[in-house]
Design an enzyme around this catalytic site. Sequence first.
Site, PDB file in Angstrom:
ATOM      1  N   CYS A  51     -43.206  -2.351 -20.323  1.00  0.00           N
ATOM      2  CA  CYS A  51     -42.688  -2.792 -19.019  1.00  0.00           C
ATOM      3  C   CYS A  51     -43.260  -1.920 -17.888  1.00  0.00           C
ATOM      4  O   CYS A  51     -43.335  -0.698 -18.004  1.00  0.00           O
ATOM      5  CB  CYS A  51     -41.166  -2.715 -19.030  1.00  0.00           C
ATOM      6  SG  CYS A  51     -40.419  -3.312 -17.513  1.00  0.00           S
ATOM      7  N   CYS A  58     -35.001   4.058 -19.740  1.00  0.00           N
ATOM      8  CA  CYS A  58     -35.446   2.969 -20.612  1.00  0.00           C
ATOM      9  C   CYS A  58     -36.631   3.294 -21.517  1.00  0.00           C
ATOM     10  O   CYS A  58     -37.723   3.638 -21.048  1.00  0.00           O
ATOM     11  CB  CYS A  58     -35.766   1.739 -19.770  1.00  0.00           C
ATOM     12  SG  CYS A  58     -36.066   0.302 -20.828  1.00  0.00           S
ATOM     13  N   CYS A  95     -27.798 -13.192 -26.694  1.00  0.00           N
ATOM     14  CA  CYS A  95     -28.388 -12.698 -25.455  1.00  0.00           C
ATOM     15  C   CYS A  95     -29.854 -12.335 -25.692  1.00  0.00           C
ATOM     16  O   CYS A  95     -30.171 -11.555 -26.587  1.00  0.00           O
ATOM     17  CB  CYS A  95     -27.590 -11.482 -24.995  1.00  0.00           C
ATOM     18  SG  CYS A  95     -28.187 -10.829 -23.444  1.00  0.00           S
ATOM     19  N   CYS A 187     -23.512 -11.737 -15.338  1.00  0.00           N
ATOM     20  CA  CYS A 187     -23.161 -10.589 -16.168  1.00  0.00           C
ATOM     21  C   CYS A 187     -23.859  -9.389 -15.534  1.00  0.00           C
ATOM     22  O   CYS A 187     -25.090  -9.344 -15.476  1.00  0.00           O
ATOM     23  CB  CYS A 187     -23.669 -10.836 -17.584  1.00  0.00           C
ATOM     24  SG  CYS A 187     -23.587  -9.405 -18.662  1.00  0.00           S
ATOM     25  N   ARG A 259     -17.550  -5.452 -21.194  1.00  0.00           N
ATOM     26  CA  ARG A 259     -18.302  -5.292 -22.444  1.00  0.00           C
ATOM     27  C   ARG A 259     -18.560  -3.826 -22.772  1.00  0.00           C
ATOM     28  O   ARG A 259     -19.197  -3.114 -21.999  1.00  0.00           O
ATOM     29  CB  ARG A 259     -19.639  -6.029 -22.316  1.00  0.00           C
ATOM     30  CG  ARG A 259     -20.386  -6.162 -23.616  1.00  0.00           C
ATOM     31  CD  ARG A 259     -21.719  -6.826 -23.370  1.00  0.00           C
ATOM     32  NE  ARG A 259     -21.572  -8.119 -22.712  1.00  0.00           N
ATOM     33  CZ  ARG A 259     -21.585  -9.288 -23.338  1.00  0.00           C
ATOM     34  NH1 ARG A 259     -21.735  -9.331 -24.624  1.00  0.00           N
ATOM     35  NH2 ARG A 259     -21.458 -10.400 -22.660  1.00  0.00           N
TER      36      ARG A 259
HETATM   37  N1  SAM Z   1     -35.980  -5.844 -17.998  1.00  0.00           N
HETATM   38  C1  SAM Z   1     -34.757  -6.450 -17.663  1.00  0.00           C
HETATM   39  C2  SAM Z   1     -33.979  -5.679 -16.626  1.00  0.00           C
HETATM   40  O1  SAM Z   1     -34.183  -4.502 -16.468  1.00  0.00           O
HETATM   41  O2  SAM Z   1     -33.121  -6.284 -15.981  1.00  0.00           O
HETATM   42  C3  SAM Z   1     -33.853  -6.735 -18.844  1.00  0.00           C
HETATM   43  C4  SAM Z   1     -33.753  -5.756 -19.991  1.00  0.00           C
HETATM   44  S1  SAM Z   1     -33.053  -4.158 -19.612  1.00  0.00           S
HETATM   45  C5  SAM Z   1     -33.432  -3.253 -21.089  1.00  0.00           C
HETATM   46  C6  SAM Z   1     -31.293  -4.461 -19.650  1.00  0.00           C
HETATM   47  C7  SAM Z   1     -30.360  -3.289 -19.429  1.00  0.00           C
HETATM   48  O3  SAM Z   1     -30.300  -2.478 -20.573  1.00  0.00           O
HETATM   49  C8  SAM Z   1     -30.672  -2.314 -18.320  1.00  0.00           C
HETATM   50  O4  SAM Z   1     -30.331  -2.786 -17.062  1.00  0.00           O
HETATM   51  C9  SAM Z   1     -29.798  -1.132 -18.707  1.00  0.00           C
HETATM   52  O5  SAM Z   1     -28.529  -1.237 -18.106  1.00  0.00           O
HETATM   53  C10 SAM Z   1     -29.680  -1.265 -20.226  1.00  0.00           C
HETATM   54  N2  SAM Z   1     -30.357  -0.144 -20.905  1.00  0.00           N
HETATM   55  C11 SAM Z   1     -31.684   0.018 -21.071  1.00  0.00           C
HETATM   56  N3  SAM Z   1     -31.964   1.170 -21.704  1.00  0.00           N
HETATM   57  C12 SAM Z   1     -30.765   1.762 -21.946  1.00  0.00           C
HETATM   58  C13 SAM Z   1     -30.388   2.990 -22.569  1.00  0.00           C
HETATM   59  N4  SAM Z   1     -31.292   3.836 -23.036  1.00  0.00           N
HETATM   60  N5  SAM Z   1     -29.080   3.287 -22.658  1.00  0.00           N
HETATM   61  C14 SAM Z   1     -28.153   2.423 -22.167  1.00  0.00           C
HETATM   62  N6  SAM Z   1     -28.452   1.257 -21.577  1.00  0.00           N
HETATM   63  C15 SAM Z   1     -29.733   0.930 -21.456  1.00  0.00           C
HETATM   64  C1  DTB Z   2     -26.624  -4.420 -21.292  1.00  0.00           C
HETATM   65  O1  DTB Z   2     -25.940  -4.067 -20.310  1.00  0.00           O
HETATM   66  N1  DTB Z   2     -26.822  -3.675 -22.372  1.00  0.00           N
HETATM   67  C2  DTB Z   2     -27.712  -4.338 -23.294  1.00  0.00           C
HETATM   68  C3  DTB Z   2     -27.892  -5.731 -22.634  1.00  0.00           C
HETATM   69  N2  DTB Z   2     -27.241  -5.572 -21.376  1.00  0.00           N
HETATM   70  C4  DTB Z   2     -29.222  -6.330 -22.503  1.00  0.00           C
HETATM   71  C5  DTB Z   2     -28.960  -3.569 -23.520  1.00  0.00           C
HETATM   72  C6  DTB Z   2     -28.722  -2.173 -24.030  1.00  0.00           C
HETATM   73  C7  DTB Z   2     -30.038  -1.559 -24.336  1.00  0.00           C
HETATM   74  C8  DTB Z   2     -29.910  -0.207 -24.947  1.00  0.00           C
HETATM   75  C9  DTB Z   2     -31.231   0.429 -25.186  1.00  0.00           C
HETATM   76  C10 DTB Z   2     -32.119  -0.308 -26.145  1.00  0.00           C
HETATM   77  O2  DTB Z   2     -31.650  -0.704 -27.255  1.00  0.00           O
HETATM   78  O3  DTB Z   2     -33.303  -0.457 -25.858  1.00  0.00           O
HETATM   79 FE1  SF4 Z   3     -38.288  -2.659 -17.774  1.00  0.00          FE
HETATM   80 FE2  SF4 Z   3     -36.510  -1.255 -19.158  1.00  0.00          FE
HETATM   81 FE3  SF4 Z   3     -36.410  -1.260 -16.514  1.00  0.00          FE
HETATM   82 FE4  SF4 Z   3     -35.765  -3.516 -17.859  1.00  0.00          FE
HETATM   83  S1  SF4 Z   3     -34.677  -1.577 -17.908  1.00  0.00           S
HETATM   84  S2  SF4 Z   3     -37.057  -3.338 -16.037  1.00  0.00           S
HETATM   85  S3  SF4 Z   3     -37.173  -3.320 -19.621  1.00  0.00           S
HETATM   86  S4  SF4 Z   3     -38.081  -0.429 -17.775  1.00  0.00           S
END
Ligand code: SAM
Ligand code: DTB
Ligand code: SF4
Length: 325
Positions: A51, A58, A95, A187, A259
């Site tokens: 990404c 992330c 999801c 959501c 959630r």
């Molecule tokens: N790329 C899209 C976005 O950012 O909206 C969708 C996928 S993104 C991985 C969805 C959500 O996962 C993020 O907004 C964040 O709240 C959660 N997330 C990602 N990495 C995480 C982590 N290491 N621990 C907890 N939540 C995480």
């Molecule tokens: C949300 O709030 N938590 C989920 C879902 N929406 C998409 C994602 C959590 C991701 C946790 C880190 C990972 O597994 O990459």
């Molecule tokens: Fe990309 Fe992760 Fe950010 Fe979603 S949360 S925009 S997957 S870097």
Amino acid sequence: MIKNWTKEEILEVYNAPLMELIYRAAEVHKQHHKVGEVQVSSLLSIKTGGCPEDCAYCPQAARYHTEVKVQKLMSVDEINTAADNAKAGGASRMCLGAAWREVRDNRDFDKVLDMVRTINSKGMEVCATLGMVTEEQAKKLADAGLYAYNHNLDTSEENYENIISTRTYDDRLKTLGNVRKAGLTVCSGGIIGMGETAEDRVGMLYTLSLLRPQPESVPINALVAVEGTPLEDQPPVPIWDMVRMIATTRIVIPTTAVRLSAGRLSMSMEGQALCFMAGANSIFAGDKLLTTPNPRYNQDMQMFEILGLKPKKAYADVRKTITIE
Ligand code: SAM
Ligand code: DTB
Ligand code: SF4
């Protein structure tokens, strides 16, 4: 009438003595929801890693060196099998997550629309989290049968630039507006444990509580600190903070599904029980979230048995029951 909370009022709720806070949240929960009913969602990463964004938490951001392997968009066939398995396992909602900054109008998006149609035809609710969307794209997703769109605010407006620099809080709010205009359910939630203050946590809930209609679902994630990300050394979130955050969300946005999202693997069953008591009524089940591990399905079902929790039926199943009776 929906109450217009001030930040000060929300902070007072958040800082209340813990037992009082839990009692109050449990009362609100009982007024608006069936006690013990928990929505179980299955999470599937349909496009993983690589990404372009710089979200500090992330593991899928291309610029950090994590163990995540880039995987191109899955095929509709693969989704079909995954949905069958999820349904057989009792999930009522699926999801789909993609490591995209935003949706582009290309063949990949057409494929995602097909995936949504496929899952929807099985009587399961479909939710997607694909990054930023325009109103037109959101409408296409709605037409394909999408039920909800996940797009997290993640933290307060003030703290946002410390966590993400490649987009703004306004970008996030704009997408939430587009999702709403397309008639999808919203959501949106965030993450705790990123080094934010109590005021930041409250600030995020404040912004979410001001949305009209309020989000139908609010995920509260505990940071999963992943090696290679800028937040890799963050200490684990105390369970008490998670309980406080969930209880405050329940009180401030009474009708939403709260959630209990990422981070459950590091929580005891007793800790999770307190979260359910404080108003959590939704979880992600399955041994993987997007890229990080989650409790095993059987372990969760054991927890449901012990705590007397029941998985909630999909709205489509409920509709079917009503027509038959
Ligand atoms: N790329 C899209 C976005 O950012 O909206 C969708 C996928 S993104 C991985 C969805 C959500 O996962 C993020 O907004 C964040 O709240 C959660 N997330 C990602 N990495 C995480 C982590 N290491 N621990 C907890 N939540 C995480
Ligand atoms: C949300 O709030 N938590 C989920 C879902 N929406 C998409 C994602 C959590 C991701 C946790 C880190 C990972 O597994 O990459
Ligand atoms: Fe990309 Fe992760 Fe950010 Fe979603 S949360 S925009 S997957 S870097």
